[in-house]
Design a protein around this motif. Sequence first.
Motif, PDB file in Angstrom:
ATOM      1  N   PRO A 135       0.700  -0.903  -0.261  1.00  0.00           N
ATOM      2  CA  PRO A 135      -0.375  -0.213  -0.182  1.00  0.00           C
ATOM      3  C   PRO A 135       1.004   1.339   0.039  1.00  0.00           C
ATOM      4  O   PRO A 135       0.291   2.073  -0.181  1.00  0.00           O
ATOM      5  N   THR A 136       2.098   0.665   0.266  1.00  0.00           N
ATOM      6  CA  THR A 136       3.260   2.557   0.745  1.00  0.00           C
ATOM      7  C   THR A 136       4.028   2.022  -0.477  1.00  0.00           C
ATOM      8  O   THR A 136       4.641   1.151  -0.555  1.00  0.00           O
ATOM      9  N   ILE A 137       4.671   3.038  -1.007  1.00  0.00           N
ATOM     10  CA  ILE A 137       6.790   3.032  -0.958  1.00  0.00           C
ATOM     11  C   ILE A 137       7.328   2.398  -0.742  1.00  0.00           C
ATOM     12  O   ILE A 137       8.233   1.419  -1.118  1.00  0.00           O
ATOM     13  N   ALA A 138       6.846   2.087   0.977  1.00  0.00           N
ATOM     14  CA  ALA A 138       7.907   1.315   1.738  1.00  0.00           C
ATOM     15  C   ALA A 138       7.870  -0.019   1.286  1.00  0.00           C
ATOM     16  O   ALA A 138       8.977  -1.136   1.040  1.00  0.00           O
ATOM     17  N   ASP A 139       6.884  -0.541   0.553  1.00  0.00           N
ATOM     18  CA  ASP A 139       6.892  -2.134   0.313  1.00  0.00           C
ATOM     19  C   ASP A 139       6.468  -2.129  -0.615  1.00  0.00           C
ATOM     20  O   ASP A 139       5.582  -3.078  -1.689  1.00  0.00           O
ATOM     21  N   CYS A 140       6.506  -1.708  -1.453  1.00  0.00           N
ATOM     22  CA  CYS A 140       6.272  -1.623  -3.449  1.00  0.00           C
ATOM     23  C   CYS A 140       7.516  -2.691  -3.962  1.00  0.00           C
ATOM     24  O   CYS A 140       8.700  -1.977  -3.985  1.00  0.00           O
TER      25      CYS A 140
ATOM     26  N   ALA B 230      12.628  -2.968  -6.725  1.00  0.00           N
ATOM     27  CA  ALA B 230      13.035  -3.931  -8.225  1.00  0.00           C
ATOM     28  C   ALA B 230      14.046  -2.788  -8.939  1.00  0.00           C
ATOM     29  O   ALA B 230      15.123  -3.240  -9.672  1.00  0.00           O
ATOM     30  N   LEU B 231      13.895  -1.597  -8.673  1.00  0.00           N
ATOM     31  CA  LEU B 231      14.465  -0.313  -9.817  1.00  0.00           C
ATOM     32  C   LEU B 231      15.437   0.212  -8.736  1.00  0.00           C
ATOM     33  O   LEU B 231      17.060   1.045  -9.474  1.00  0.00           O
ATOM     34  N   ALA B 232      15.691  -0.089  -7.830  1.00  0.00           N
ATOM     35  CA  ALA B 232      16.357   0.659  -6.818  1.00  0.00           C
ATOM     36  C   ALA B 232      17.849  -0.300  -7.119  1.00  0.00           C
ATOM     37  O   ALA B 232      17.764  -1.935  -7.186  1.00  0.00           O
ATOM     38  N   PRO B 233      19.289   0.573  -6.783  1.00  0.00           N
ATOM     39  CA  PRO B 233      20.153  -0.074  -6.843  1.00  0.00           C
ATOM     40  C   PRO B 233      20.080  -1.679  -5.321  1.00  0.00           C
ATOM     41  O   PRO B 233      19.556  -0.914  -4.114  1.00  0.00           O
ATOM     42  N   ASP B 234      20.851  -2.567  -5.488  1.00  0.00           N
ATOM     43  CA  ASP B 234      21.545  -3.644  -4.393  1.00  0.00           C
ATOM     44  C   ASP B 234      22.156  -3.125  -3.776  1.00  0.00           C
ATOM     45  O   ASP B 234      23.544  -2.529  -3.970  1.00  0.00           O
ATOM     46  N   THR B 235      21.965  -2.105  -2.497  1.00  0.00           N
ATOM     47  CA  THR B 235      23.115  -1.645  -1.367  1.00  0.00           C
ATOM     48  C   THR B 235      24.066  -2.714  -0.783  1.00  0.00           C
ATOM     49  O   THR B 235      24.731  -1.886  -0.342  1.00  0.00           O
TER      50      THR B 235
END
Length: 138
Positions: free
Chosen positions: A115-120, A125-130
Motif C-alpha cells: 500500500p505504500t512505497i516502502a512496500d512497493c 526492483a528499480l533501486a540499486p542493491d545496496t
Amino acid sequence: MKIGDLAKRTHTRVETIRFYEKEGLLPAPGRSGGNYRIYEQAHLNRLSFIRRSRDLGFTLDQVRKLMKLADDRDAPCAEVNAITAANIAEIDRKLADLGALRAELVRRLECCEGPTIADCRIIEALAPDTREGKQRPE
C-alpha cells in the motif's frame, strides 16, 4: 524554395535537412544572390523519400542504398527486397524485446501489493542493491 519552406513542406527540422546534406543523402542546393540555400522540386522529392524511408524504420545506410537503387530504374528489385527483409527482421527483434519488457513489467506489477512505497516491489526492483558488490537479478 528556401530551407524553411522545404522544412515546412516535408515536416523536417532545418537541422535535419542540413545533416542529410552533410551525409550526402540530399544534394547541396544552389545559392541565391544573398547566399540563401535554394531548393528545387528534386530536393523536395528526395527529402520526402528520405523521410518516408526513415518513418518506416530504415537506417541511414539503408536509405542511402535504397536511393541509389531508386536512381537506377532498370535494376532488379532483389536488393530492395533484401534491404526491406532486413528491416522487417529488425522490427521483429524489437517487437520481441518489447514483448519481453512488457511481460517483465506486468510480472512486477502483479507482484506489487504494497500500500505504500516502502512496500512497493516495483520501486524495490528499480533501486540499486545496496549490499557491496551485488547487482539485482534481472
